[in-house]
Design a protein around this motif. Structure first.
Motif, mmCIF file in Angstrom:
data_model
loop_
_atom_site.group_PDB
_atom_site.id
_atom_site.type_symbol
_atom_site.label_atom_id
_atom_site.label_comp_id
_atom_site.label_asym_id
_atom_site.label_seq_id
_atom_site.Cartn_x
_atom_site.Cartn_y
_atom_site.Cartn_z
ATOM 1 N N SER A 342 0.853 -1.195 0.000
ATOM 2 C CA SER A 342 0.000 0.000 0.000
ATOM 3 C C SER A 342 0.880 1.232 0.000
ATOM 4 O O SER A 342 2.059 1.176 0.376
ATOM 5 C CB SER A 342 -0.925 0.004 1.233
ATOM 6 O OG SER A 342 -0.167 0.094 2.433
ATOM 7 N N GLN A 343 0.318 2.337 -0.413
ATOM 8 C CA GLN A 343 1.047 3.597 -0.400
ATOM 9 C C GLN A 343 0.126 4.700 0.100
ATOM 10 O O GLN A 343 -1.081 4.680 -0.103
ATOM 11 C CB GLN A 343 1.584 3.953 -1.792
ATOM 12 C CG GLN A 343 0.527 4.362 -2.815
ATOM 13 C CD GLN A 343 1.118 5.181 -3.958
ATOM 14 O OE1 GLN A 343 2.078 5.912 -3.763
ATOM 15 N NE2 GLN A 343 0.525 5.056 -5.148
ATOM 16 N N ARG A 352 4.949 10.696 -0.706
ATOM 17 C CA ARG A 352 4.256 9.422 -0.616
ATOM 18 C C ARG A 352 5.272 8.290 -0.458
ATOM 19 O O ARG A 352 6.337 8.305 -1.084
ATOM 20 C CB ARG A 352 3.380 9.188 -1.854
ATOM 21 C CG ARG A 352 2.324 10.244 -2.081
ATOM 22 C CD ARG A 352 1.387 9.859 -3.211
ATOM 23 N NE ARG A 352 0.540 8.738 -2.843
ATOM 24 C CZ ARG A 352 -0.607 8.844 -2.187
ATOM 25 N NH1 ARG A 352 -1.061 10.037 -1.823
ATOM 26 N NH2 ARG A 352 -1.331 7.772 -1.896
ATOM 27 N N TRP A 353 4.928 7.314 0.374
ATOM 28 C CA TRP A 353 5.759 6.145 0.610
ATOM 29 C C TRP A 353 4.926 4.893 0.407
ATOM 30 O O TRP A 353 3.719 4.894 0.643
ATOM 31 C CB TRP A 353 6.313 6.142 2.035
ATOM 32 C CG TRP A 353 7.299 7.234 2.312
ATOM 33 C CD1 TRP A 353 7.040 8.565 2.465
ATOM 34 C CD2 TRP A 353 8.711 7.087 2.459
ATOM 35 N NE1 TRP A 353 8.187 9.264 2.705
ATOM 36 C CE2 TRP A 353 9.238 8.378 2.716
ATOM 37 C CE3 TRP A 353 9.575 6.001 2.415
ATOM 38 C CZ2 TRP A 353 10.596 8.595 2.916
ATOM 39 C CZ3 TRP A 353 10.933 6.217 2.631
ATOM 40 C CH2 TRP A 353 11.430 7.509 2.874
ATOM 41 N N PHE A 354 5.580 3.815 -0.030
ATOM 42 C CA PHE A 354 4.876 2.546 -0.113
ATOM 43 C C PHE A 354 5.506 1.565 0.862
ATOM 44 O O PHE A 354 6.707 1.618 1.152
ATOM 45 C CB PHE A 354 4.867 1.995 -1.541
ATOM 46 C CG PHE A 354 6.000 1.071 -1.893
ATOM 47 C CD1 PHE A 354 5.925 -0.287 -1.629
ATOM 48 C CD2 PHE A 354 7.143 1.562 -2.508
ATOM 49 C CE1 PHE A 354 6.959 -1.139 -1.959
ATOM 50 C CE2 PHE A 354 8.183 0.715 -2.846
ATOM 51 C CZ PHE A 354 8.091 -0.650 -2.571
ATOM 52 N N GLU A 381 7.728 6.344 -5.585
ATOM 53 C CA GLU A 381 8.221 6.298 -6.955
ATOM 54 C C GLU A 381 9.465 5.414 -7.089
ATOM 55 O O GLU A 381 10.006 5.283 -8.186
ATOM 56 C CB GLU A 381 8.549 7.707 -7.451
ATOM 57 C CG GLU A 381 9.632 8.439 -6.677
ATOM 58 C CD GLU A 381 9.090 9.185 -5.483
ATOM 59 O OE1 GLU A 381 9.812 10.044 -4.942
ATOM 60 O OE2 GLU A 381 7.930 8.922 -5.100
ATOM 61 N N TYR A 382 9.930 4.800 -6.016
ATOM 62 C CA TYR A 382 11.093 3.928 -6.036
ATOM 63 C C TYR A 382 10.664 2.471 -5.946
ATOM 64 O O TYR A 382 9.515 2.154 -5.673
ATOM 65 C CB TYR A 382 12.036 4.228 -4.862
ATOM 66 C CG TYR A 382 12.776 5.542 -4.940
ATOM 67 C CD1 TYR A 382 12.592 6.421 -5.999
ATOM 68 C CD2 TYR A 382 13.662 5.912 -3.943
ATOM 69 C CE1 TYR A 382 13.277 7.630 -6.056
ATOM 70 C CE2 TYR A 382 14.351 7.117 -3.990
ATOM 71 C CZ TYR A 382 14.148 7.982 -5.051
ATOM 72 O OH TYR A 382 14.817 9.161 -5.112
ATOM 73 N N SER A 383 11.616 1.574 -6.171
ATOM 74 C CA SER A 383 11.444 0.167 -5.839
ATOM 75 C C SER A 383 12.187 -0.108 -4.537
ATOM 76 O O SER A 383 12.984 0.713 -4.077
ATOM 77 C CB SER A 383 11.979 -0.732 -6.961
ATOM 78 O OG SER A 383 13.380 -0.534 -7.125
ATOM 79 N N TYR A 384 11.915 -1.262 -3.943
ATOM 80 C CA TYR A 384 12.595 -1.657 -2.711
ATOM 81 C C TYR A 384 13.490 -2.860 -3.002
ATOM 82 O O TYR A 384 13.069 -3.812 -3.649
ATOM 83 C CB TYR A 384 11.580 -2.026 -1.627
ATOM 84 C CG TYR A 384 12.217 -2.598 -0.385
ATOM 85 C CD1 TYR A 384 12.716 -1.767 0.609
ATOM 86 C CD2 TYR A 384 12.344 -3.981 -0.211
ATOM 87 C CE1 TYR A 384 13.318 -2.287 1.740
ATOM 88 C CE2 TYR A 384 12.942 -4.511 0.915
ATOM 89 C CZ TYR A 384 13.423 -3.653 1.893
ATOM 90 O OH TYR A 384 14.021 -4.166 3.009
ATOM 91 N N SER A 432 15.523 1.715 -3.484
ATOM 92 C CA SER A 432 15.838 2.106 -2.111
ATOM 93 C C SER A 432 16.331 0.857 -1.394
ATOM 94 O O SER A 432 15.566 -0.073 -1.146
ATOM 95 C CB SER A 432 14.585 2.663 -1.426
ATOM 96 O OG SER A 432 14.852 2.957 -0.069
ATOM 97 N N ASP A 433 17.617 0.827 -1.090
ATOM 98 C CA ASP A 433 18.235 -0.377 -0.543
ATOM 99 C C ASP A 433 18.095 -0.408 0.972
ATOM 100 O O ASP A 433 18.135 0.629 1.633
ATOM 101 C CB ASP A 433 19.720 -0.426 -0.911
ATOM 102 C CG ASP A 433 20.276 -1.841 -0.865
ATOM 103 O OD1 ASP A 433 20.346 -2.403 0.241
ATOM 104 O OD2 ASP A 433 20.601 -2.384 -1.931
#
Length: 486
Positions: A342-343, A352-354, A381-384, A432-433
């Protein structure tokens, strides 16, 4: 009161000494799955007596929830949880801890708290998956969210005896250090416990305190050797088989690295990609008859000729759900691995964060749910991405509820990357590491550079302070006379 507390402490010490001996004889090969848990209340508060587990018995998640529920139903609902990175019962016996008789104890504050408490509870052997879930269990029973604190911020907090509060204090434990440095770290942790308990005493609010760890600090093999226990041949065989398994895993890992990289799992909604998932390895394990049975889901998930079944998946602007469907996994005809994300917008960061809310295992109608929202998150807007995501060994996933079946399962995602929002094409966005930026090596370099800068600055300062003499004695001219006065 002090005499009664001393007698209780001696009785606990004798019981734990017997427990330690029996652990080495009865649970060889499983000691590395145990951590102790200590529970006590503030002075003047009594709890109903709870019998300790039988010698050699390992407290599982359900039994631990029962112990905590009985204590919190009667005792104070302001809970102070000291959660150490690693700990074993041998840390107390080796360093003259709260249960030893050594004069140079490194746990004076913990000793004092146990002696002043009228009803301490000591569980020498708790399965560390159960101790990992202790925050979730307390959160369910107190119906409140945990507050991660330190002694300084605690002094600014005003507690109320009528409302529940869950205060969590993280304590370190050295990794790969010698015994003396480990002793110093434990002594520092005890000082922090003393500061927290002193602050709680000044606020005059009754509390329940718990001291436990996320994982054990010592291996079963080293413990048995240190204790001088028998069974050396079987111990060496166990260690040898463990090494063989490690070598086989390393060989499989190298084979995978040599193979061509496969494309990520891609879920489309209305013809547009909205969820991407990639991992070097997806593994699930189930506990059966005291043995962990492992199944590798990677070959059925990734590859050029592999088309994983994704029915049940969905996505929109606020929620995404990726469902991986399998067949015949660990004896279950229907098996699903579900990622729920969810975000939302956070006012503090103004963006905004997911979050990866849950990882769920659905097998033949039964479910095991792990919560990941506390540790797995990234800008929307990033991947994890993370090198390792597991529910054990530095877990990022924790059981969703104490009543869940998650303690019977282990999940492991190696080199894991996921994106559930703002996906463009089949490529991940900037990752985002999970790894921290300031590693121990970076800190060492920074401190060394700072020391050298200070030395250079001091040297320049001393050079700039040098001054020549205003007048010199000329050997060819008249001597300098200094008049004397009587």
């Amino acid at each position: 009161m002090a005499t009664t507390g001393t007698l209780q402490l001696r009785r606990i010490s004798a019981d734990l000494t017997l427990f330690l001996a029996l652990f080495g004889a009865l649970t060889t090969g499983k000691c590395d799955e145990q951590v102790p848990l200590i529970l006590w209340t503030s002075e003047g508060i009594s709890l109903p007596s709870q019998p300790p587990p039988a010698a050699g018995h390992i407290v599982d998640q359900q039994q631990l929830a029962s112990y905590l529920e009985k204590a919190l139903n009667v005792g104070p609902r302001n809970v102070v949880l000291f959660l150490q990175d690693k700990m074993s019962i041998e840390d107390f016996t080796m360093y003259g801890g709260a249960f030893g008789n050594k004069q140079d104890s490194v746990f004076p504050n913990l000793e004092g708290a146990l002696m002043s408490s009228s009803s301490p509870l000591v569980l020498p052997a708790v399965s560390w998956p159960a101790s990992n879930a202790v925050i979730g269990q307390l959160q369910d029973q107190l119906e409140t969210s945990p507050l991660y604190m330190d002694p300084e911020t605690l002094s600014q907090l005003r507690l109320n005896a009528s409302s529940a509060a869950l205060l969590v204090f993280r304590l370190p434990y050295g990794v790969g250090v010698d015994l003396m440095s480990a002793k110093e770290i434990l002594s520092g942790n005890d000082e922090m416990i003393g500061q927290v308990l002193s602050t709680m005493k000044t606020q005059a609010v009754p509390y329940t305190a718990i001291y436990t760890a996320l994982r054990p600090s010592r291996e079963a093999a080293s413990l048995s050797m240190e204790a001088g226990l028998g069974g050396g041949r079987s111990l060496l065989q166990a260690r040898g088989s463990h090494r063989e398994r490690e070598r086989e895993r390393e060989r499989q890992r190298r084979i995978k690295e040599k193979a061509n990289l496969y494309a990520p799992v891609e879920f489309k909604e209305d013809g547009e990609t909205c969820i991407l998932l990639w991992a070097k390895g997806l593994t699930v394990s189930v506990l059966r008859s005291s043995q962990w049975e492992e199944h590798d889901l990677t070959p059925n998930t990734f590859g050029e000729d592999v088309n994983p079944k994704l029915h049940g998946s969905s996505c929109d602007k606020t929620k995404s759900r990726l469902v991986l469907n399998y067949e015949n996994v660990l004896g279950h005809s229907s098996f699903k691995l579900i990622f729920a994300m969810s975000q939302r917008h956070y006012k503090v960061s103004a963006r905004r964060w997911f979050t990866l809310d849950t990882v769920e295992l659905d097998y033949d109608g039964a479910k095991a749910t792990f919560n990941g929202s506390r540790n797995i998150y990234a800008p929307a807007e990033y991947s994890y991405r993370c090198e390792s995501v597991t529910n054990y060994r530095w877990p990022l996933l924790i059981p969703h509820s104490s009543k869940d079946r998650a303690n019977q399962w282990r999940v492991s995602f190696e080199d894991f990357q996921i994106q559930g929002f703002n996906v463009s094409g089949i490529n991940f966005s900037y990752a985002s590491d999970c790894a921290g930026f300031f590693s121990p090596g970076i800190w060492m370099g920074l401190m060394t550079s700072l020391l050298m800068v200070l030395v250079l600055t001091y040297g320049l300062h001393m050079i700039m302070q040098l001054r020549t003499m205003d007048r010199f004695d000329d050997p060819k001219g008249p001597a300098i006379s200094v008049p004397q006065t009587e």
